[in-house]
Design an enzyme around this catalytic site. Structure first.
Site, PDB file in Angstrom:
ATOM      1  N   TYR A   1       3.996   8.087  41.652  1.00  0.00           N
ATOM      2  CA  TYR A   1       3.018   7.433  40.784  1.00  0.00           C
ATOM      3  C   TYR A   1       2.908   8.165  39.448  1.00  0.00           C
ATOM      4  CZ  TYR A   1       1.457   5.308  45.207  1.00  0.00           C
ATOM      5  OH  TYR A   1       1.383   4.651  46.412  1.00  0.00           O
TER       6      TYR A   1
ATOM      7  N   HIS B   1       7.333   7.825  52.058  1.00  0.00           N
ATOM      8  CA  HIS B   1       6.926   6.625  51.304  1.00  0.00           C
ATOM      9  C   HIS B   1       7.711   5.382  51.721  1.00  0.00           C
ATOM     10  CE1 HIS B   1       5.072   5.654  47.092  1.00  0.00           C
ATOM     11  NE2 HIS B   1       4.836   4.708  47.962  1.00  0.00           N
TER      12      HIS B   1
ATOM     13  N   PRO C   1      -5.548  -3.790  50.017  1.00  0.00           N
ATOM     14  CA  PRO C   1      -6.389  -4.625  50.891  1.00  0.00           C
ATOM     15  C   PRO C   1      -7.055  -5.782  50.172  1.00  0.00           C
ATOM     16  CG  PRO C   1      -7.554  -2.621  50.330  1.00  0.00           C
ATOM     17  CD  PRO C   1      -6.160  -2.463  49.784  1.00  0.00           C
ATOM     18  N   LEU C   2      -7.019  -5.739  48.836  1.00  0.00           N
ATOM     19  CA  LEU C   2      -7.583  -6.827  48.036  1.00  0.00           C
ATOM     20  C   LEU C   2      -6.483  -7.665  47.384  1.00  0.00           C
ATOM     21  CD1 LEU C   2     -10.547  -4.875  46.410  1.00  0.00           C
ATOM     22  CD2 LEU C   2     -10.686  -6.661  48.159  1.00  0.00           C
TER      23      LEU C   2
ATOM     24  N   ARG D   1      -3.855  -6.752  45.690  1.00  0.00           N
ATOM     25  CA  ARG D   1      -3.619  -6.244  44.339  1.00  0.00           C
ATOM     26  C   ARG D   1      -4.637  -6.822  43.348  1.00  0.00           C
ATOM     27  NH1 ARG D   1       1.095  -3.605  45.326  1.00  0.00           N
ATOM     28  NH2 ARG D   1       2.285  -4.452  47.071  1.00  0.00           N
TER      29      ARG D   1
ATOM     30  N   PHE E   1      -6.182  -9.648  43.532  1.00  0.00           N
ATOM     31  CA  PHE E   1      -6.248 -11.102  43.458  1.00  0.00           C
ATOM     32  C   PHE E   1      -7.389 -11.668  44.301  1.00  0.00           C
ATOM     33  CE2 PHE E   1      -4.929 -15.447  44.534  1.00  0.00           C
ATOM     34  CZ  PHE E   1      -4.649 -15.930  43.272  1.00  0.00           C
TER      35      PHE E   1
END
Length: 328
Positions: free
Chosen positions: A57, A124, A204-205, A207, A209
């Site tokens: 990241y 990962h 969990p959302l 991304r 949306f």
């Protein structure tokens, strides 16, 4: 806001909701270190213990950011980071799981984080060229050396999980799980539960949306990864917005937001599930944490799942190339 309960990832106790930190450095457009640091401090103040990052990241920037933010508060934090992407940003993807790379990546992460151990160290992505036994064997050596406390896998398939766990206990599997990504429920979740492995749900959302905040990609930065994801493409986006509209109706009836309802649904999937919604903003951090207090009846769960059945979701969660790096 109520006190945050804890859940267990194998033998590791963490807050029932963690904080995904990727977007503070990577993937979602412009970043702001001061804003992100303030959000990290607020998360700790509220009782969030699980902070999730990775060496990939921001090409190490995210680990450095978190390291600075938790300095002086190390005993309040469960630091989780990941290794495996050996390429630089913008270059063709290269996954490495060989023992030499595992050791090298861990030492580099420890330096960037400014700590003497990592609480939860994930692979990962699974390297198809290297037996998982070699990779996890090298990770287990890090545990014996005191550099790592617990081991995890990310986006691993059921058989890989079994083989890895036979080498050394796996505390957590981190994979995408949300109302619009439920691939792991049929085989992977049961295997994790059989073996006592906790599940850390990223995105969990959906991304962002599923919060209802995104009705078009026009406002997203050119570098935002969502611009290249099938579910945000023309045609698919419009069909998926219909799912969010139904969720918003259900959420309004309970006096919560669509995002909170989506998080509450996932949190009700089991006491071994720890969502890690990501945000750079304190407002959304607090909104997400409030979902922990939402109670859902069996009828509520059925209505939510009827609003977003897997077959109704338009488009895959990754493009074809990215999917090749997800272990079957």
């Amino acid at each position: 806001m109520t006190d945050i309960p804890t859940r267990r990832l194998g033998a590791l106790a963490v807050s029932a909701q963690g904080l995904g930190c990727m977007g503070m450095s990577h993937g979602y457009g412009a970043t702001d270190d001061a804003q992100s640091t303030a959000t990290l401090h607020r998360a700790l103040d509220l009782g969030v213990t699980l902070l999730d990052t990775a060496d990939f990241y921001g090409a190490g920037h995210n680990e450095e950011l978190i390291g600075r933010a938790v300095a002086g508060r190390r005993d309040e934090v469960v630091l989780a980071t990941k290794f495996g992407f050996a390429n630089r940003l913008g270059e063709p993807t290269v996954i490495r799981g060989d023992a030499a790379y595992v050791r090298q990546a861990c030492d580099a992460s420890l330096r960037r984080l400014g700590v003497d151990h990592i609480d939860l160290y994930y692979q990962h992505r699974v390297d198809p060229r290297v037996p998982i036994e070699e990779t996890v064997g090298a990770m287990a050596e890090l545990v014996r050396a005191g550099k790592v406390r617990h081991l995890g896998l990310s986006e691993a398939g059921a058989q890989t999980i079994r083989r890895a766990h036979a080498v050394h206990p796996i505390a957590a599997l981190q994979s995408e799980w949300s109302l619009w990504t439920r691939d792991m429920e049929a085989e992977i979740v049961p295997v994790c539960r059989e073996l006592g492995i906790g599940i850390v749900a990223f995105a969990p959302l959906g991304r962002g949306f599923l919060t209802g905040r995104y009705t078009t990609v026009d406002g997203l930065a050119d570098t935002d990864v969502r611009r290249g994801q099938p579910r945000f493409a023309d045609g698919n986006l419009e069909r998926n917005l219909a799912i969010v509209a139904t969720l918003e109706e259900l959420a309004a009836a309970k006096g919560v937001t669509a995002g909170q309802l989506a998080l509450a649904w996932l949190q009700h999937r089991g006491g071994d599930v720890v969502p890690i919604p990501g945000t750079r903003r304190q407002r959304y951090l607090e909104e997400n944490l409030s979902a922990l207090a939402i109670e859902l009846s069996a009828e509520d769960v059925a209505a939510i799942e009827a609003a977003a059945p897997p077959e109704r979701v338009a488009g895959g969660r990754y493009d074809a190339t990215s999917l090749t790096f997800v272990d079957g």
